[in-house]
Write a protein that holds these residues in place. Sequence first.
Motif, PDB file in Angstrom:
ATOM      1  N   GLY A  12       0.827  -1.189   0.000  1.00  0.00           N
ATOM      2  CA  GLY A  12       0.000   0.000   0.000  1.00  0.00           C
ATOM      3  C   GLY A  12       0.867   1.246   0.000  1.00  0.00           C
ATOM      4  N   THR A  13       0.284   2.353  -0.424  1.00  0.00           N
ATOM      5  CA  THR A  13       1.058   3.593  -0.421  1.00  0.00           C
ATOM      6  C   THR A  13       1.481   3.969   0.995  1.00  0.00           C
ATOM      7  N   VAL A  67      -4.271   6.824   9.130  1.00  0.00           N
ATOM      8  CA  VAL A  67      -4.711   6.940   7.733  1.00  0.00           C
ATOM      9  C   VAL A  67      -5.907   6.022   7.541  1.00  0.00           C
ATOM     10  N   SER A  68      -6.597   6.200   6.442  1.00  0.00           N
ATOM     11  CA  SER A  68      -7.671   5.275   6.087  1.00  0.00           C
ATOM     12  C   SER A  68      -7.063   4.033   5.434  1.00  0.00           C
ATOM     13  N   GLY A  69      -7.643   2.889   5.731  1.00  0.00           N
ATOM     14  CA  GLY A  69      -7.111   1.664   5.138  1.00  0.00           C
ATOM     15  C   GLY A  69      -7.691   0.427   5.793  1.00  0.00           C
ATOM     16  N   LEU A  73      -1.835  -1.364   9.477  1.00  0.00           N
ATOM     17  CA  LEU A  73      -2.863  -0.628   8.755  1.00  0.00           C
ATOM     18  C   LEU A  73      -2.309  -0.246   7.390  1.00  0.00           C
ATOM     19  N   SER A  74      -3.046  -0.601   6.330  1.00  0.00           N
ATOM     20  CA  SER A  74      -2.576  -0.357   4.962  1.00  0.00           C
ATOM     21  C   SER A  74      -3.535   0.564   4.227  1.00  0.00           C
ATOM     22  N   ASP A  75      -2.995   1.650   3.722  1.00  0.00           N
ATOM     23  CA  ASP A  75      -3.755   2.532   2.837  1.00  0.00           C
ATOM     24  C   ASP A  75      -3.527   2.044   1.411  1.00  0.00           C
TER      25      ASP A  75
END
Length: 403
Positions: A77-78, A195-197, A221-223
């Motif tokens: 993810g970014t 972050v959202s993810g 947590l992966s965006d």
Amino acid sequence: MNSETFIPKTTTISKTNLNPIPIMKKITILSIMAVFLISCADKSQAPAAAPAPLLPVMAIKNSNATTDAEYPASIQGTVDVEIRPQVSGNLDRVYIDEGAYVSKGQSLFKINERPFREQLNNALANLHGAEAALINAQLEIDKLTPLVQNKVVSDYQLKTAKASHRIAASNIEQAKAMVESARINLSYTTIKAPVSGYIGRLPKKQGSLVSASDVEPLTNLSDVHEVYAYFSLGETDFINFKSQYSGNTIGDKIKQLPPVSLLLADGSTYSQLGKIDMVDGQFDKNTGAITVRATFPNASGTLRSGNTGKIRLGIQHDDAILVPQSATIEMQDKIFVFTLNKGNKVNKMPITVIGKSGTDYLIKDGVKSGDQIVLSGIDKLQEGQVIQPEKSTAKVALVINKK
């Protein structure tokens, strides 16, 4: 009547009637005629020689082509964040589940806040005491100032009171810092999404004792609204990459690159095209390769951190020699084609393949422009066999990357 003895006459067979010579001659003549007729019949029934097979041939021509080079890629993810506690304590609440999608600022975990609230109360009390001390110091200054002016007391006492005032003021600043630190620690008891993810595994459950020094994070947590696909280029591929595209810098060359495709683990092609936007600053001394990054949109969340795949990178070749894969045969790890000489005899020629362009092989050596090759039926051909060439109108297909 005179009796007379009746003596029958014996028939005499002439020796000429039993002469076998004419009969043998007839038999011999008949036998010779039969053998002659049989031999003639065998010759008339012998199969005629099979005609040379009619097979399609094609003359090789140089053309521009784009080959697809594939490189193993790892997907991230970014933003990939390890969620860790910043204070120690018991895990009171777990607000999310594994694999859930969370928004930025959403609460994830709650650590028991009572010890940190008490620390805040203690810091506030110290602040209030420091503020009172500052008031007392100011009162002392106010009391001594007229006395010094009237020379009732020496100015030494006033200077001492002013020094005490500065100490009280600094104690207030220190107490305020302690209050702010206690408030920060108290806020750390609620762990929120930066972050959202998507949430990863949750190794710690409610009631667990957690600490900032834990080896294992609370979760990951992966965006993944966009994903990065990392792959490596060898030194030779990187030199070819730099020489193929115009520009003074790597950044300029990256801007000239066409979009790239991503092949997923099941062999399917990801629906979105990506763009190469980063080349590492140096080669890995252990692998001799340099890392390149391509970015792919992922609004649907199809890709996740940890996915693997292959980056398909199109490389342009000018004046390339292409041969249809269907016109080749592979034997003992070598690839061959059948070329046609002037006498319509075929020769089995090994070729060196350096890439693929659609259904065609890109050839380095073995054949050249103008050579004629057999397109089909090659599995039954033998070295030196004569064929009837049939000119083919088939054209070598070129791969055009979609933009």
